[in-house]
Design an enzyme around this catalytic site. Structure first.
Site, PDB file in Angstrom:
ATOM      1  N   GLU A  31      -8.786   4.444  -0.695  1.00  0.00           N
ATOM      2  CA  GLU A  31      -9.077   3.162  -0.059  1.00  0.00           C
ATOM      3  C   GLU A  31     -10.450   3.231   0.617  1.00  0.00           C
ATOM      4  O   GLU A  31     -10.731   4.158   1.374  1.00  0.00           O
ATOM      5  CB  GLU A  31      -7.973   2.827   0.953  1.00  0.00           C
ATOM      6  CG  GLU A  31      -8.287   1.700   1.925  1.00  0.00           C
ATOM      7  CD  GLU A  31      -8.756   0.403   1.269  1.00  0.00           C
ATOM      8  OE1 GLU A  31      -8.083  -0.089   0.368  1.00  0.00           O
ATOM      9  OE2 GLU A  31      -9.829  -0.114   1.673  1.00  0.00           O
ATOM     10  N   THR A  40      -8.004  -8.887   1.579  1.00  0.00           N
ATOM     11  CA  THR A  40      -7.350 -10.201   1.523  1.00  0.00           C
ATOM     12  C   THR A  40      -5.912 -10.132   2.030  1.00  0.00           C
ATOM     13  O   THR A  40      -5.374 -11.122   2.541  1.00  0.00           O
ATOM     14  CB  THR A  40      -7.399 -10.726   0.078  1.00  0.00           C
ATOM     15  OG1 THR A  40      -8.764 -10.766  -0.324  1.00  0.00           O
ATOM     16  CG2 THR A  40      -6.815 -12.110  -0.040  1.00  0.00           C
ATOM     17  N   SER A  45      -1.924 -16.964   3.707  1.00  0.00           N
ATOM     18  CA  SER A  45      -0.934 -17.867   4.319  1.00  0.00           C
ATOM     19  C   SER A  45       0.382 -17.169   4.628  1.00  0.00           C
ATOM     20  O   SER A  45       1.251 -17.748   5.287  1.00  0.00           O
ATOM     21  CB  SER A  45      -0.651 -19.053   3.393  1.00  0.00           C
ATOM     22  OG  SER A  45      -1.835 -19.683   3.004  1.00  0.00           O
ATOM     23  N   HIS A  49       5.960 -17.259  -2.200  1.00  0.00           N
ATOM     24  CA  HIS A  49       6.168 -18.513  -2.926  1.00  0.00           C
ATOM     25  C   HIS A  49       7.406 -18.432  -3.818  1.00  0.00           C
ATOM     26  O   HIS A  49       7.743 -17.351  -4.331  1.00  0.00           O
ATOM     27  CB  HIS A  49       4.947 -18.808  -3.809  1.00  0.00           C
ATOM     28  CG  HIS A  49       3.712 -19.109  -3.024  1.00  0.00           C
ATOM     29  ND1 HIS A  49       3.555 -20.271  -2.301  1.00  0.00           N
ATOM     30  CD2 HIS A  49       2.572 -18.384  -2.825  1.00  0.00           C
ATOM     31  CE1 HIS A  49       2.370 -20.246  -1.698  1.00  0.00           C
ATOM     32  NE2 HIS A  49       1.759 -19.118  -2.001  1.00  0.00           N
ATOM     33  N   SER A 342       3.115 -12.656  -3.104  1.00  0.00           N
ATOM     34  CA  SER A 342       4.504 -12.858  -3.553  1.00  0.00           C
ATOM     35  C   SER A 342       4.816 -12.008  -4.786  1.00  0.00           C
ATOM     36  O   SER A 342       5.958 -11.621  -5.011  1.00  0.00           O
ATOM     37  CB  SER A 342       4.729 -14.328  -3.932  1.00  0.00           C
ATOM     38  OG  SER A 342       4.091 -15.187  -3.039  1.00  0.00           O
TER      39      SER A 342
END
Ligand SMILES: Cc1cc2nc3c(=O)[nH]c(=O)nc-3n(C[C@H](O)[C@H](O)[C@H](O)COP(=O)(O)OP(=O)(O)OC[C@H]3O[C@@H](n4cnc5c(N)ncnc54)[C@H](O)[C@@H]3O)c2cc1C
Length: 485
Positions: A31, A40, A45, A49, A342
């Site tokens: 990493e 990100t 949000s 989903h 998701s």
């Protein structure tokens, strides 16, 4: 020689490492940042989903629906905050209602369970604070809200506990194919060789691929900005409230968060600098007006933080998950825009299948331990709190008063399987500094604990990325340096 190396430890790299950990393999994750989930994965949000939005037949559709199912199970096993609160896409016009019908049909084709079209009255019965203009809605009970960085952290911690190596501050700067097969990855911490490589570098996935060979697709990064509100607004809605999607994506949503706050956003703005996670007055004004259209009662004076995240959009429209035709051991998990969070567990599973097709031998590790437990003092009943304080008095010292986070929880964050090394690393692991004051009160005390536990001077403590020091020198020293003014 490692069997396999994963480049990048956002939620996709973490999910891949977690999947790999159940096999007898020598696995490493490299990493670039000093902590995991710093890309990100930390700025989105936070919605799991349901899966009615992607076009049927796409990877996004299949992996979203599968990922949604897998996420609930992983969160149960690894103690990650997740709530299946359900979502509503709301309609304001007859055109919107036609779109709801289309989304419903898409969802059925994608295999999303329990979808239901609601009248305006039914929608208001579920969500009394919706705008009076709402005339219909699509209900998706399987949508949920999650702690996104906690999800990634839980998966990489479990992978590390099961033998996966994690190297942080370890950007891959060159990739060479070895004549005998496999790859050599160059980093500032030395070179690593592996038979197979998984590219999970998020918005940098094209650049990482280009270290080996040119790519035939284009990254088109796109920024989304947010408002985060105090917990006083947290119960304004109980479902995730979407508007009808348009060409620019799923549009502005209003949603509760698993931590009890309210979130509104994002907009969608193409950007050239993929690391520019700033906020703009125009972007936030847009979010504000759209959010108020769905839920007019939001009190914007209760806004406690703004942030933005960059979507790894490409010119291809779907996730780009495939082995390179020229180098079958090099597998891209690229273009992982929404619904990437998701879909992450299903993407990780797909990555391991592709590695097996490239020749990786998958032998089950009988010692794989698929569990994790986190002490969240504030949620415990009084008798359990008393027992903890009796055992370790640091549970009796509350450091973050907004969120009731104790010294013992901060110390645990600094000594876990993937220990925090920054103020935001502590915040993401145990929530100290996430409350209304955003670390205004507890920040200095958290810094003292970091300095003590990691044995570093306060001037070396970073807020987040390397170089983001909080303190320059002692105040008296600064005065002397400035000529004893
Ligand atoms: C505004 C917005 C809203 C979103 N909302 C949702 C949502 O509600 N639900 C949902 O499902 N999805 C959502 N998404 C999408 C989701 O957040 C992403 O798909 C997901 O976080 C991508 O994870 P990742 O691991 O691929 O990327 P990242 O989290 O960016 O991780 C990539 C990692 O690779 C590392 N890296 C890069 N280059 C190198 C290198 N050379 N060497 C080593 N490491 C490197 C980076 O440091 C980084 O840690 C949203 C995205 C945005 C931007």
């Amino acid at each position: 020689m490692y069997d396999i190396i994963v480049i990048g430890c956002g939620v996709v790299g973490a999910a891949t490492a977690y999947r790999l950990a159940r096999y007898r393999l020598r696995t490493a994750v490299l990493e670039a940042c000093n902590d995991v989930a710093n890309g990100t994965t930390k700025a989105n949000s936070a919605i799991i989903h349901a899966g009615y939005d992607p076009e049927p037949g796409t990877l996004m559709a299949a992996l979203n629906v599968e990922g949604n199912r897998m996420t609930a199970e992983i969160c149960r096993k690894l103690d990650v905050p997740f709530r299946r609160c359900g979502s509503l896409v709301v309609a304001f016009t007859p055109e919107d209602q036609a779109m709801l019908e289309k989304l419903y049909q898409r969802g059925v084709a994608n295999g999303v369970p329990q979808l239901r079209l609601l009248s305006g009255e039914e929608a208001h019965a579920l969500e009394p604070n919706l705008s009076a203009e709402v005339c219909g809605a699509l209900l998706a009970p399987t949508a949920g809200i999650i702690d996104p960085w906690g999800f990634a952290l839980a998966m990489i911690e479990t992978a590390v506990q099961n033998g996966v190596e994690l190297h942080r501050s370890c950007p891959v700067t060159a990739i060479d194919a070895l004549p005998e097969g496999g790859f050599r990855l160059t980093t500032p911490k030395g070179s690593f060789e592996a038979r197979c490589v998984i590219n999970a570098a998020g918005v940098e996935a094209d650049r990482v691929h280009e270290l080996l060979e040119p790519v035939n697709w284009k990254m088109t990064p796109n920024r989304g900005e947010y408002y985060l509100f105090d917990k006083s607004e947290g119960s304004l809605v109980d479902h995730v409230i979407f508007q009808c999607p348009g060409p620019e994506g799923k549009g502005v949503l209003v949603s509760p968060t698993v931590h009890g706050n309210l979130i509104a956003g994002p907009n969608a703005e193409p950007v050239t600098d993929r690391l520019d996670v700033g906020n703009t007055a125009d972007g936030l004004d847009f979010v504000r007006s759209r959010a108020l259209k769905s839920v007019p009662g939001i009190n914007f004076r209760q806004n406690i933080r703004n942030f933005s995240g960059i979507r790894a959009n490409t010119d291809q429209g779907d996730f780009l998950i495939a082995a390179s035709p020229n180098y079958p051991g090099f597998i891209d998990l690229a273009g992982i825009k929404s619904p990437g969070l998701s879909s992450a567990p299903a993407i990780g599973k797909r990555a391991v299948e592709l590695a097996a097709q490239a020749g990786l031998t998958l032998e089950e590790n009988p010692d794989f331990r698929d569990e994790r437990h986190v002490v969240r003092f504030r949620h415990l009943p009084p008798e359990e709190k008393n027992a903890l304080v009796a055992k370790d008095p640091r549970y009796g010292r509350v450091i973050c008063r907004c969120e009731t986070i104790t010294e013992a929880e901060i110390v645990a964050a600094l000594h876990g399987p993937v220990p925090a090394c920054t103020v935001n690393g502590v915040k993401r692991r145990c929530n100290a500094g996430m409350g209304r004051c955003q670390g205004g009160f507890c920040g200095p005390r958290v810094q003292e604990i970091i300095s003590r536990e990691l044995g570093i001077p306060p001037t070396q403590i970073c807020m987040e990325q390397e170089g983001s020091w909080l303190l320059a020198c002692e105040t008296k020293q600064a005065k002397e340096d400035a000529g004893n003014v």
